[in-house]
Design a protein around this motif. Structure first.
Motif, PDB file in Angstrom:
ATOM      1  N   VAL A 227       0.508  -1.048   0.050  1.00 45.22           N
ATOM      2  CA  VAL A 227       0.206   0.111  -0.012  1.00 45.22           C
ATOM      3  C   VAL A 227       1.019   0.787  -0.052  1.00 45.22           C
ATOM      4  CG1 VAL A 227      -1.691   1.433   0.885  1.00 45.22           C
ATOM      5  CG2 VAL A 227      -1.749  -1.242   1.530  1.00 45.22           C
ATOM      6  N   ALA A 228       0.713   2.346  -0.842  1.00 42.85           N
ATOM      7  CA  ALA A 228       1.081   3.690  -0.613  1.00 42.85           C
ATOM      8  C   ALA A 228       1.219   4.742   0.303  1.00 42.85           C
ATOM      9  CB  ALA A 228       1.162   3.847  -1.755  1.00 42.85           C
ATOM     10  N   PRO A 229       2.472   4.917   0.486  1.00 43.83           N
ATOM     11  CA  PRO A 229       2.251   5.833   1.743  1.00 43.83           C
ATOM     12  C   PRO A 229       1.032   6.382   1.977  1.00 43.83           C
ATOM     13  CG  PRO A 229       4.108   5.664   1.423  1.00 43.83           C
ATOM     14  CD  PRO A 229       3.931   4.943  -0.436  1.00 43.83           C
ATOM     15  N   GLY A 230       0.701   6.785   3.413  1.00 50.39           N
ATOM     16  CA  GLY A 230      -0.305   7.581   3.841  1.00 50.39           C
ATOM     17  C   GLY A 230      -1.697   6.926   4.706  1.00 50.39           C
ATOM     18  N   LEU A 231      -2.487   7.660   4.296  1.00 52.72           N
ATOM     19  CA  LEU A 231      -3.713   7.348   5.860  1.00 52.72           C
ATOM     20  C   LEU A 231      -3.911   5.954   5.420  1.00 52.72           C
ATOM     21  CD1 LEU A 231      -5.849   7.970   7.831  1.00 52.72           C
ATOM     22  CD2 LEU A 231      -7.260   8.793   6.030  1.00 52.72           C
ATOM     23  N   GLU A 232      -4.603   5.450   4.083  1.00 51.38           N
ATOM     24  CA  GLU A 232      -5.185   4.670   4.074  1.00 51.38           C
ATOM     25  C   GLU A 232      -4.097   3.020   4.650  1.00 51.38           C
ATOM     26  OE1 GLU A 232      -7.035   0.708   3.180  1.00 51.38           O
ATOM     27  OE2 GLU A 232      -7.861   3.087   3.322  1.00 51.38           O
TER      28      GLU A 232
ATOM     29  N   LEU B  37      17.896  -1.861  22.239  1.00 52.98           N
ATOM     30  CA  LEU B  37      17.373  -2.558  21.043  1.00 52.98           C
ATOM     31  C   LEU B  37      16.214  -2.119  20.634  1.00 52.98           C
ATOM     32  CD1 LEU B  37      18.121  -4.573  18.905  1.00 52.98           C
ATOM     33  CD2 LEU B  37      17.583  -6.501  20.606  1.00 52.98           C
ATOM     34  N   PHE B  38      15.056  -2.476  21.543  1.00 57.01           N
ATOM     35  CA  PHE B  38      13.713  -2.191  21.207  1.00 57.01           C
ATOM     36  C   PHE B  38      13.144  -0.670  21.079  1.00 57.01           C
ATOM     37  CE2 PHE B  38      13.182  -6.406  22.584  1.00 57.01           C
ATOM     38  CZ  PHE B  38      12.442  -6.987  21.645  1.00 57.01           C
ATOM     39  N   ARG B  39      14.404   0.190  21.790  1.00 54.55           N
ATOM     40  CA  ARG B  39      13.549   2.061  21.484  1.00 54.55           C
ATOM     41  C   ARG B  39      14.252   2.304  20.075  1.00 54.55           C
ATOM     42  NH1 ARG B  39      16.009   2.503  26.419  1.00 54.55           N
ATOM     43  NH2 ARG B  39      18.789   2.584  25.888  1.00 54.55           N
ATOM     44  N   GLU B  40      15.334   1.564  19.482  1.00 54.94           N
ATOM     45  CA  GLU B  40      15.980   1.627  18.390  1.00 54.94           C
ATOM     46  C   GLU B  40      14.685   1.309  17.084  1.00 54.94           C
ATOM     47  OE1 GLU B  40      18.916  -0.242  15.238  1.00 54.94           O
ATOM     48  OE2 GLU B  40      18.668  -0.866  16.662  1.00 54.94           O
ATOM     49  N   ARG B  41      14.197   0.055  17.770  1.00 52.38           N
ATOM     50  CA  ARG B  41      13.023  -1.052  17.056  1.00 52.38           C
ATOM     51  C   ARG B  41      11.494  -0.508  16.955  1.00 52.38           C
ATOM     52  NH1 ARG B  41      15.351  -3.132  13.715  1.00 52.38           N
ATOM     53  NH2 ARG B  41      13.195  -3.842  12.810  1.00 52.38           N
ATOM     54  N   ASP B  42      11.314   0.474  17.625  1.00 48.39           N
ATOM     55  CA  ASP B  42       9.855   1.291  18.187  1.00 48.39           C
ATOM     56  C   ASP B  42      10.549   2.594  17.894  1.00 48.39           C
ATOM     57  OD1 ASP B  42       8.580  -0.413  19.924  1.00 48.39           O
ATOM     58  OD2 ASP B  42       8.798   0.893  21.740  1.00 48.39           O
ATOM     59  N   GLU B  43      11.507   3.172  17.713  1.00 48.91           N
ATOM     60  CA  GLU B  43      11.476   4.673  16.198  1.00 48.91           C
ATOM     61  C   GLU B  43      11.685   4.224  15.233  1.00 48.91           C
ATOM     62  OE1 GLU B  43      15.433   7.001  15.821  1.00 48.91           O
ATOM     63  OE2 GLU B  43      15.340   7.036  18.076  1.00 48.91           O
ATOM     64  N   LEU B  44      11.951   2.804  14.720  1.00 43.94           N
ATOM     65  CA  LEU B  44      11.520   2.608  12.897  1.00 43.94           C
ATOM     66  C   LEU B  44      10.423   2.453  12.966  1.00 43.94           C
ATOM     67  CD1 LEU B  44      14.893   0.392  12.721  1.00 43.94           C
ATOM     68  CD2 LEU B  44      14.630   2.028  12.161  1.00 43.94           C
ATOM     69  N   PHE B  45      10.063   2.256  13.857  1.00 42.29           N
ATOM     70  CA  PHE B  45       7.781   1.734  14.081  1.00 42.29           C
ATOM     71  C   PHE B  45       7.456   3.032  13.867  1.00 42.29           C
ATOM     72  CE2 PHE B  45       4.386  -0.840  15.662  1.00 42.29           C
ATOM     73  CZ  PHE B  45       3.426  -0.116  14.519  1.00 42.29           C
ATOM     74  N   ARG B  46       7.965   4.137  14.706  1.00 41.56           N
ATOM     75  CA  ARG B  46       7.277   5.801  14.549  1.00 41.56           C
ATOM     76  C   ARG B  46       7.614   6.245  13.585  1.00 41.56           C
ATOM     77  NH1 ARG B  46       8.452   4.898  20.028  1.00 41.56           N
ATOM     78  NH2 ARG B  46      10.822   6.820  19.422  1.00 41.56           N
ATOM     79  N   ALA B  47       8.537   6.009  13.092  1.00 40.61           N
ATOM     80  CA  ALA B  47       8.521   6.934  11.648  1.00 40.61           C
ATOM     81  C   ALA B  47       7.766   6.559  10.796  1.00 40.61           C
ATOM     82  CB  ALA B  47      10.727   6.802  11.541  1.00 40.61           C
ATOM     83  N   ASP B  48       7.997   5.032  10.671  1.00 40.14           N
ATOM     84  CA  ASP B  48       7.407   4.576   9.455  1.00 40.14           C
ATOM     85  C   ASP B  48       5.498   5.320   9.637  1.00 40.14           C
ATOM     86  OD1 ASP B  48       8.854   3.168   8.596  1.00 40.14           O
ATOM     87  OD2 ASP B  48       7.826   1.055   8.716  1.00 40.14           O
TER      88      ASP B  48
ATOM     89  N   ASP C 286       3.650   7.955   7.328  1.00 43.85           N
ATOM     90  CA  ASP C 286       2.507   7.528   6.312  1.00 43.85           C
ATOM     91  C   ASP C 286       1.546   9.289   6.826  1.00 43.85           C
ATOM     92  OD1 ASP C 286       2.536   5.225   5.473  1.00 43.85           O
ATOM     93  OD2 ASP C 286       2.193   4.346   6.993  1.00 43.85           O
ATOM     94  N   LEU C 287       1.684   9.328   7.844  1.00 40.60           N
ATOM     95  CA  LEU C 287       0.848  10.441   7.935  1.00 40.60           C
ATOM     96  C   LEU C 287       0.846  12.159   7.612  1.00 40.60           C
ATOM     97  CD1 LEU C 287       0.601  10.309  12.071  1.00 40.60           C
ATOM     98  CD2 LEU C 287      -0.976  10.099  10.489  1.00 40.60           C
ATOM     99  N   GLU C 288       2.407  11.856   7.795  1.00 38.88           N
ATOM    100  CA  GLU C 288       2.749  13.668   6.215  1.00 38.88           C
ATOM    101  C   GLU C 288       2.447  12.887   5.234  1.00 38.88           C
ATOM    102  OE1 GLU C 288       6.908  13.628   7.666  1.00 38.88           O
ATOM    103  OE2 GLU C 288       6.591  15.009   9.751  1.00 38.88           O
ATOM    104  N   ALA C 289       2.458  11.924   4.686  1.00 37.43           N
ATOM    105  CA  ALA C 289       1.997  11.623   3.170  1.00 37.43           C
ATOM    106  C   ALA C 289      -0.060  12.138   3.213  1.00 37.43           C
ATOM    107  CB  ALA C 289       2.055  10.526   2.829  1.00 37.43           C
ATOM    108  N   GLY C 290       0.019  11.312   4.457  1.00 31.63           N
ATOM    109  CA  GLY C 290      -1.915  11.461   4.099  1.00 31.63           C
ATOM    110  C   GLY C 290      -1.734  13.182   4.259  1.00 31.63           C
TER     111      GLY C 290
END
Length: 196
Positions: free
Chosen positions: A78-83, A122-133, A137-141
């Motif tokens: 799915v393309a970045p964005g709200l969907e 390790l989990f700070r890094e993983r969560d940071e990546l998750f939040r960045a994604d 999406d929100l910025e693309a939306g």
């Protein structure tokens, strides 16, 4: 009989070792994970575990990456964005109801990371990546006009990650307390209403 390549044998061995480590984490937490026990559980020697990963920390890091990879099927299509964000929210919780030992291990380790100097970074890094994604999406939306301009992407991303991980942990602790698929649909509807 077709012979497997060295790379295929290596991947098979690593999968077996990671699965053994995940099973141990799910059963008794990180404290039970030793290179010797992982090797024994997988049917190999401690030496093969050391050869593949080098240390317990490297093994745990590989386990976290492997357990997170592909957890939510189809999101990358799915393309970045709200969907894409809405698909992520719904499918993440839908996947919780079908998770195996690798994904269960991820959630157990994530919970343990609160008090663990080994796991915390390790989990700070993983969560940071998750939040960045999610922020992307929100910025693309917002750029597409699908997300309100007054939405604060980092704040929403932190809330979404907390909701998803919290609901997943709740399901692991008390599977009868939540239907993940129903929760996923409800959370999708909630975020669609809030963000649109």
């Amino acid at each position: 009989m077709e012979r497997r390549t060295q790379q295929e044998r290596r991947e098979t061995t690593e999968r077996a070792l990671l699965t053994a480590a995940a099973d141990l984490v799910v059963e008794t937490g990180l404290r039970s994970v030793t290179l010797a026990e992982v090797g024994r559980r997988a049917g190999y020697s401690r030496g093969i575990v050391t050869h593949h990963f080098g240390s317990k920390q490297a093994l745990v890091s590989a386990l976290v990456r492997a357990s997170q990879a592909g957890f939510v099927p189809g999101v990358d299509e799915v393309a970045p964005g709200l969907e894409r964000l809405l698909v992520l929210v719904e499918r993440y919780l839908g996947a919780v109801g079908r998770i195996g030992s690798l994904s269960r291990a991820f959630l157990v380790l994530w919970a343990e990371s609160v008090a663990s100097p080994e796991l915390g970074p390790l989990f700070r890094e993983r969560d940071e990546l998750f939040r960045a994604d999610i922020v992307a999406d929100l910025e693309a939306g917002r750029a597409a006009g699908d997300v309100r301009s007054d939405v604060d992407p980092p704040v929403v991303a932190a809330i979404v990650v907390a909701e998803l991980r919290g609901l997943a942990l709740q399901y692991l602790v008390a599977p009868d307390s939540i239907d993940p698929a129903t929760a996923g649909r409800a959370l999708r509807a909630h975020w669609q209403a809030v963000l649109s």
